[in-house]
Design a protein around this motif. Sequence first.
Motif, PDB file in Angstrom:
ATOM      1  N   UNK A  62      48.722  22.820   1.946  1.00 39.01           N
ATOM      2  CA  UNK A  62      47.778  22.327   2.946  1.00 39.01           C
ATOM      3  C   UNK A  62      46.347  22.434   2.436  1.00 39.01           C
ATOM      4  N   UNK A  63      46.038  23.511   1.719  1.00 37.29           N
ATOM      5  CA  UNK A  63      44.705  23.644   1.142  1.00 37.29           C
ATOM      6  C   UNK A  63      44.425  22.516   0.148  1.00 37.29           C
ATOM      7  N   UNK A  64      45.430  22.186  -0.657  1.00 37.54           N
ATOM      8  CA  UNK A  64      45.252  21.082  -1.606  1.00 37.54           C
ATOM      9  C   UNK A  64      45.103  19.757  -0.851  1.00 37.54           C
ATOM     10  N   UNK A  65      45.857  19.574   0.246  1.00 36.54           N
ATOM     11  CA  UNK A  65      45.736  18.352   1.035  1.00 36.54           C
ATOM     12  C   UNK A  65      44.335  18.213   1.621  1.00 36.54           C
ATOM     13  N   UNK A  66      43.771  19.320   2.100  1.00 36.14           N
ATOM     14  CA  UNK A  66      42.398  19.288   2.612  1.00 36.14           C
ATOM     15  C   UNK A  66      41.433  18.929   1.487  1.00 36.14           C
ATOM     16  N   UNK A  67      41.658  19.495   0.295  1.00 35.88           N
ATOM     17  CA  UNK A  67      40.819  19.163  -0.852  1.00 35.88           C
ATOM     18  C   UNK A  67      40.882  17.666  -1.159  1.00 35.88           C
ATOM     19  N   UNK A  68      42.095  17.106  -1.169  1.00 37.06           N
ATOM     20  CA  UNK A  68      42.253  15.680  -1.474  1.00 37.06           C
ATOM     21  C   UNK A  68      41.499  14.835  -0.450  1.00 37.06           C
ATOM     22  N   UNK A  69      41.620  15.192   0.832  1.00 35.20           N
ATOM     23  CA  UNK A  69      40.910  14.442   1.870  1.00 35.20           C
ATOM     24  C   UNK A  69      39.403  14.520   1.661  1.00 35.20           C
ATOM     25  N   UNK A  89      58.763  53.082   2.580  1.00 37.17           N
ATOM     26  CA  UNK A  89      57.557  52.759   3.358  1.00 37.17           C
ATOM     27  C   UNK A  89      57.771  51.444   4.112  1.00 37.17           C
ATOM     28  N   UNK A  90      58.586  51.468   5.147  1.00 37.06           N
ATOM     29  CA  UNK A  90      58.896  50.219   5.866  1.00 37.06           C
ATOM     30  C   UNK A  90      57.669  49.567   6.502  1.00 37.06           C
ATOM     31  N   UNK A  91      56.621  50.355   6.769  1.00 35.23           N
ATOM     32  CA  UNK A  91      55.424  49.758   7.357  1.00 35.23           C
ATOM     33  C   UNK A  91      54.753  48.782   6.408  1.00 35.23           C
ATOM     34  N   UNK A  92      54.922  48.975   5.101  1.00 38.24           N
ATOM     35  CA  UNK A  92      54.323  48.077   4.127  1.00 38.24           C
ATOM     36  C   UNK A  92      55.071  46.745   4.046  1.00 38.24           C
ATOM     37  N   UNK A  93      56.338  46.767   4.412  1.00 40.49           N
ATOM     38  CA  UNK A  93      57.137  45.544   4.315  1.00 40.49           C
ATOM     39  C   UNK A  93      56.563  44.455   5.206  1.00 40.49           C
ATOM     40  N   UNK A  94      56.155  44.827   6.432  1.00 35.43           N
ATOM     41  CA  UNK A  94      55.582  43.846   7.332  1.00 35.43           C
ATOM     42  C   UNK A  94      54.334  43.201   6.752  1.00 35.43           C
ATOM     43  N   UNK A  95      53.491  44.014   6.105  1.00 36.87           N
ATOM     44  CA  UNK A  95      52.271  43.473   5.492  1.00 36.87           C
ATOM     45  C   UNK A  95      52.612  42.546   4.326  1.00 36.87           C
ATOM     46  N   UNK A  96      53.585  42.965   3.515  1.00 38.62           N
ATOM     47  CA  UNK A  96      54.005  42.122   2.405  1.00 38.62           C
ATOM     48  C   UNK A  96      54.524  40.780   2.903  1.00 38.62           C
ATOM     49  N   UNK A  97      55.249  40.786   4.001  1.00 34.50           N
ATOM     50  CA  UNK A  97      55.814  39.543   4.527  1.00 34.50           C
ATOM     51  C   UNK A  97      54.725  38.642   5.103  1.00 34.50           C
ATOM     52  N   UNK A  98      53.694  39.236   5.683  1.00 32.07           N
ATOM     53  CA  UNK A  98      52.578  38.423   6.187  1.00 32.07           C
ATOM     54  C   UNK A  98      51.922  37.671   5.040  1.00 32.07           C
ATOM     55  N   UNK A  99      51.662  38.376   3.944  1.00 28.78           N
ATOM     56  CA  UNK A  99      51.032  37.721   2.793  1.00 28.78           C
ATOM     57  C   UNK A  99      51.977  36.703   2.165  1.00 28.78           C
ATOM     58  N   UNK A 100      53.242  37.082   2.005  1.00 31.46           N
ATOM     59  CA  UNK A 100      54.179  36.202   1.318  1.00 31.46           C
ATOM     60  C   UNK A 100      54.569  34.988   2.157  1.00 31.46           C
ATOM     61  N   UNK A 101      54.765  35.179   3.459  1.00 32.15           N
ATOM     62  CA  UNK A 101      55.285  34.115   4.325  1.00 32.15           C
ATOM     63  C   UNK A 101      54.218  33.375   5.108  1.00 32.15           C
ATOM     64  N   UNK A 102      52.987  33.857   5.098  1.00 32.51           N
ATOM     65  CA  UNK A 102      51.922  33.205   5.865  1.00 32.51           C
ATOM     66  C   UNK A 102      50.716  32.867   4.973  1.00 32.51           C
ATOM     67  N   UNK A 103      50.061  33.914   4.472  1.00 27.40           N
ATOM     68  CA  UNK A 103      48.813  33.705   3.736  1.00 27.40           C
ATOM     69  C   UNK A 103      49.057  32.922   2.446  1.00 27.40           C
ATOM     70  N   UNK A 104      50.056  33.335   1.657  1.00 31.04           N
ATOM     71  CA  UNK A 104      50.321  32.719   0.359  1.00 31.04           C
ATOM     72  C   UNK A 104      51.585  31.864   0.360  1.00 31.04           C
ATOM     73  N   UNK A 105      52.050  31.472   1.508  1.00 28.92           N
ATOM     74  CA  UNK A 105      53.238  30.629   1.585  1.00 28.92           C
ATOM     75  C   UNK A 105      52.955  29.280   0.905  1.00 28.92           C
ATOM     76  N   UNK A 106      53.957  28.667   0.259  1.00 26.66           N
ATOM     77  CA  UNK A 106      53.726  27.360  -0.371  1.00 26.66           C
ATOM     78  C   UNK A 106      53.184  26.307   0.582  1.00 26.66           C
TER      79      UNK A 106
END
Length: 266
Positions: free
Chosen positions: A84-91, A62-79
């Motif tokens: 950055x979310x923690x930095x905003x919290x600290x500010x 299912x190669x179409x799922x790979x693109x979605x997995x990469x969006x979540x892994x490399x963008x949404x849930x990227x370290x």
Amino acid sequence: MLVRHAGPDATFGARLLLAAAATALAAVPFALALVVVESQWAPLHRLDRGAADRLHAAALAHPDRVGLLRVFSDRVWDPVTMRLLVAVLVAWLVSRRAWRLAAWAAVTAVAGGLIGLLAKSAVERARPHLPDPVAHAPGFSFPSGHAMTATTSCAVLLLALLPVIPRVWRPLPWAAALVTVVGVGYTRVALGVHWVSDVVGGWLLGLGVVTATALVFEAWRSDTGRCRGAVADGLEPELAGPDPEAPPTDPPHLPPVGQAPTSSSR
């Protein structure tokens, strides 16, 4: 003795700076996982290999799922996103004058990143080698940096923000944190860049870091006369008020009627 006489703020600072060293002792589950990985335990190897092969076959089918997995892994849930979310919290905490809670959040995030890198360099575990890989990642494999960063970041956000979230809505951030942590682990294994044990190791080490620094924060609260609350109420319930670091307003302890005051109550 010098730290004790310097006052509760100095005690808090010294303990917080030592939290990174205490993490190794607090993360006993991670230490056990590390021993199992380093010993190349056969059942764990079969689990890792079986999960990698099944998820890799699903990705190729299912190669179409790979693109979605990469969006979540490399963008949404990227370290980077999580930090950055923690930095905003600290500010935001600084803007609320919650200095010590901001320091705790920053130290926990930084300590987690550094300890994760040190663990990777110490173990030097190779990443999975799969035919026709659908993704690539640099560096060593154990523990998963994505899984560890998601764990520490979600824990920091939850423990800091729960006091300002109405109790009826609190299950939602808990659910979002759980989905994030589990989702990160799934995407890393499904993309073939981590073993299952890498992800579990990242979760355990992240929890160890948060546990160590949270205990330091709770010790400071005790030193300043603040009561220790439940985890469900966050680390600093006073954040819901106008001045999170205002001195406690509890009345002084008085001896029972008819009893002479002791030296500690005079």
